[in-house]
Design an enzyme around this catalytic site. Structure first.
Site, PDB file in Angstrom:
ATOM      1  N   ASP A 269       0.876  -1.165   0.000  1.00  0.00           N
ATOM      2  CA  ASP A 269       0.000   0.000   0.000  1.00  0.00           C
ATOM      3  C   ASP A 269       0.917   1.220   0.000  1.00  0.00           C
ATOM      4  O   ASP A 269       2.076   1.154   0.413  1.00  0.00           O
ATOM      5  CB  ASP A 269      -0.953  -0.006   1.211  1.00  0.00           C
ATOM      6  CG  ASP A 269      -2.122   0.952   0.973  1.00  0.00           C
ATOM      7  OD1 ASP A 269      -2.068   1.756   0.003  1.00  0.00           O
ATOM      8  OD2 ASP A 269      -3.098   0.917   1.750  1.00  0.00           O
TER       9      ASP A 269
HETATM   10  C1  BGC Z   1      -4.922   3.409   0.096  1.00  0.00           C
HETATM   11  C2  BGC Z   1      -5.042   2.395  -1.009  1.00  0.00           C
HETATM   12  C3  BGC Z   1      -4.902   3.096  -2.332  1.00  0.00           C
HETATM   13  C4  BGC Z   1      -3.552   3.811  -2.361  1.00  0.00           C
HETATM   14  C5  BGC Z   1      -3.280   4.546  -3.651  1.00  0.00           C
HETATM   15  C6  BGC Z   1      -3.672   4.263  -0.022  1.00  0.00           C
HETATM   16  O1  BGC Z   1      -3.684   5.302   0.876  1.00  0.00           O
HETATM   17  O2  BGC Z   1      -4.941   2.755   1.353  1.00  0.00           O
HETATM   18  O3  BGC Z   1      -6.271   1.724  -0.928  1.00  0.00           O
HETATM   19  O4  BGC Z   1      -5.052   2.197  -3.374  1.00  0.00           O
HETATM   20  O5  BGC Z   1      -3.526   4.760  -1.313  1.00  0.00           O
HETATM   21  O6  BGC Z   1      -4.133   5.622  -3.778  1.00  0.00           O
END
Ligand code: BGC
Length: 740
Positions: A269
């Site tokens: 993530d």
């Molecule tokens: C989120 C993810 C997301 C990623 C990219 C993160 O903060 O937890 O779900 O895909 O950002 O935007």
């Protein structure tokens, strides 16, 4: 940048295609020959890469992309959020949108709404549609779907997930994955695992016993991987067993890649990677979003400072890291590239097509849940209704902007009020009722709505009541929204109650007019202290582009509702296991899942607690009558399937769809087990008077529990009960069978 790199890749590819035409195909590089098996291409490409090139492809080169190998004509990988529509293009290093004018999308219903359809065909339609949009926008990886289990109604991100039940989430995630990937676009199933709250999401350690992990929190991920064939998965932010989930030996090496045989890519993530050694050894393959030392906004070399960049390269060069481990990561990334960016057979995709708008409306029509409908307040009959009062901020507020990374730039968003007016014309009269969140922007995308309001709370209520008194029917549209501490990433809700003055408004409206329907727009359960005074209640979810039209379809009876709750609505917070046991505190860094396997209805049934609305609940404008469930054989040998059949009849006056639900209880278990657990469901469509026979096949695996000491699934002989019904608390017929 992307297009330049793609161009280089295309030139390089066409050079090799040209040489292919002059010489026999087999003499060209194997990795470019798509008649060769993917694994042979992977090995060939790997053998041609330098150490530096290998390290280059395992971390980001921009906010949402990672590098290819231009020298070999291997293109970049481009990711996008997910999971409800394709995120607008962002600036190279930043979250802010880039300001393109051709990157708006169809906003599909939130995944809670999809789960509420209890219809795998709707999940397939969703995956196909969003996959086509991702493909058209030249994305290789869609960051979704999310299948974290609904543990507490306070989790700000529940709206992005598929509810509280591992079986429902498993069945619903598989078609989404398969259909997206048919477009040559990988899904990235998130957030693996145990990211069940947003408070302290980077810091808390989820303390969960193995039985709970295997029975509740892992099955949907496993189904996405093994049945769906997911090509990538996203590590979660939180810790588990003292290690971040993005580089977690147990979750990634032992379970995902070991037990499940996952051959895809583990993507961190964004900002979920925290150190080089663990990132190398504990299962991470592709690092994104790290805000490492030395990376400042726009610093183009910042990506070299990533944990899986220069620090890794140094270890490889000085011999403290082995190239074998690196090769495993690179193989996975290459495999993903051949499946996506270098897949020559993928379709072209499409964006904002009429089919996608239709799909969004259809899915929503099957997901909206009729929670209560006394005195047949709904549907409102447009052939006789005069004035219809619509009240509430959520009737006019655009909801596709906000809520975190799932925020979108929708090409069109039909608000509830617009949808109701489109269907009922000038019979609709609007009053605000309350003021909630007047903001309307996210990462540079603005709704452009002016929601400012100068009236006092008292005045707003008085004006709403005055209007309600003069109307034939009243529709209140409220609930939560996408602001912080509502349904929003990075924060949890403070409480179960509706925010702002909504409870007061609803009480006042109920007194003013009995023909009141309350529509809750949310991705979470809310308390309803006024429930006894309100005749009709609808859970309307976040529906995206088609919000207003889909809602009007149901409220005016064009669509007969058939959605069922994918999670329990507790009457009060303490009726939820995690809260009853004080096992959720937004400040805690160690979150002990004390309720264990007793999540959602499993807890309510164990404690004999009557929920406000139970898991699986959802009414229709018609009635369904169930016959007696029958077992083909009342006693079977262990290892055999059990077949349960039931006749279901539409005994009402209009056509409708019913979700026939099958739960199983182990009557003679040697271990503590839930009263019953969902193990089958089927959505059927019935004309008035029509009967259909639904047959469920219960496989031996469905009867097992996870024995943590033995680390295996165990089937015990003895008696089981099959409960068949319309909701977890509306079982119409049961039948017992025995496993010998
Ligand atoms: C989120 C993810 C997301 C990623 C990219 C993160 O903060 O937890 O779900 O895909 O950002 O935007």
């Amino acid at each position: 940048m992307k297009n330049t790199a793609r161009l280089i890749a295309i030139i390089s590819l066409s050079a090799s295609v040209a040489s292919c035409c002059q010489a026999p195909k087999s003499e060209g590089p194997v990795y470019l020959d798509d008649s060769q098996p993917i694994e042979a291409r992977v090995e060939d490409a790997l053998s041609r890469m330098t150490l530096e090139e290998k390290v280059k492809v395992i971390h980001a080169q921009s906010k949402f992309s990672s590098a290819g190998v231009p020298r070999l004509g291997i293109p970049e990988l481009w990711t996008t959020d997910g999971p409800h529509g394709i995120r607008p293009e962002v600036l190279w290093d930043e979250w802010d949108q880039a300001g393109w004018t051709n990157d708006s999308c169809v906003a599909f219903p939130a995944l809670t709404c999809l789960a509420a359809t209890w219809n795998e065909d709707m999940s397939a339609l969703y995956g196909k549609s969003i996959g086509e949009e991702a493909r058209f926008r030249e994305k290789d990886i869609l960051l979704g779907p999310g299948v974290n289990i609904y543990r507490t109604p306070l989790n700000g991100r529940n709206f992005e997930y598929m509810g509280e039940d591992p079986y429902l989430a498993s069945r619903m995630v598989v078609p989404y994955v398969q259909e997206v990937q048919k477009n040559g676009v990988a899904v990235c199933v998130k957030h693996y695992a145990l990211n069940n709250q947003e408070s302290k999401r980077h810091e808390y350690d989820a303390v969960v016993d193995d039985r709970t992990l295997y029975e509740i929190y892992l099955p949907a991920f496993k189904a996405a991987v093994q049945e769906g064939g997911a090509w990538s998965i996203m590590g979660a932010y939180n810790f588990y067993k003292g290690q971040h989930a993005c580089h977690n030996e147990y979750l990634l090496n032992d379970i995902l890649k070991g037990e499940w045989g996952f051959d895809g890519v583990v993507i961190s993530d964004w900002g979920g990677t925290h150190e080089t050694d663990q990132a190398i050894t504990n299962g991470l393959d592709l690092e994104f979003g790290t805000w490492t030392d030395g990376l400042t906004m726009g610093a183009t070399n910042g990506y070299d400072a990533y944990y899986l960049a220069d620090p890794y390269l140094e270890k490889l060069r000085n011999g403290t890291a082995s190239e074998d481990v690196l090769d495993d990561k690179v193989r996975r990334v290459l495999r993903l590239m051949f499946r996506t960016a270098m897949n020559n057979d993928k379709p072209a995709g499409s964006m904002c097509s009429p089919e996608h708008y239709d799909a969004a409306r259809k899915i929503a029509g099957e997901g909206i849940v009729l929670l209560k409908n006394d005195n047949d307040v709904l549907p409102i009959d447009l052939s006789s209704a005069g004035k219809i009062a619509v009240i509430g901020e959520n009737a006019i507020k655009m909801m596709t902007v906000g809520g975190g990374s799932s925020s979108l730039k929708a090409q069109h968003e039909c608000t509830p009020l617009e949808g109701l007016i489109a269907a009922a014309g000038d019979r609709i009269v609007y009053e605000r009722g309350y003021v909630g969140d007047v903001s309307g922007s996210y990462n540079g995308v603005v709704t452009g709505q002016d929601l400012s309001e100068s009236r006092s709370e008292e005045q707003l209520i008085a004006d709403a009541v005055a209007l309600a008194k003069t109307a034939d029917a009243v529709i209140f549209v409220g609930g939560l929204n996408k602001a912080s501490h509502q349904d929003c990433e990075d924060s949890d809700r403070y409480h179960l109650e509706l925010p702002y003055a909504q409870d007061k408004v609803i009480e006042a409206l109920a007194e003013a007019n009995p023909n009141l329907a309350v529509v809750i727009i949310s991705g979470n359960a809310v308390a309803m202290p006024w429930i006894d005074n309100v005749n009709a209640v609808v859970e309307g979810w976040y529906i995206g582009s088609q919000m207003g039209h889909a809602l009007a379809d149901v409220l005016f009876g064009k669509v007969n509702p058939s959605g069922k709750l994918p999670f329990t609505f507790p009457a009060k917070l303490e009726d939820n296991g995690a809260h009853a046991l004080n096992a959720y505190d937004p400040a805690d860094l160690s979150v002990e899942y004390k309720e264990g396997i007793y999540v959602g209805y499993r807890w309510a049934e164990k404690q004999n607690i009557k929920p406000l609305f139970a898991f699986g609940h959802g009414l229709s404008y018609t009635d369904f009558t169930y016959g007696d469930a029958e077992c083909a054989k009342a006693s079977v040998k262990a290892g055999s399937n059990v077949t349960v059949s039931v006749d279901v009849t539409n005994s009402g006056k209009v056509a409708g769809k019913e979700v026939v639900q099958l739960y199983i209880g182990d009557d003679e278990s040697s271990v503590d087990r839930p009263v019953k657990e969902l193990k089958g469901f089927r959505k059927i469509s019935l004309e008035p008077g029509e009967t259909k026979t639904v047959t469920f096949t219960i496989e031996p695996d469905m009867l097992k529990y996870f024995d943590a000491a033995k680390h295996e699934w165990v089937l015990e002989n003895g008696k089981f009960t099959a409960y068949v019904g319309s909701a977890s608390d509306d079982i119409r017929t049961t039948v017992q069978f025995e496993v010998r």
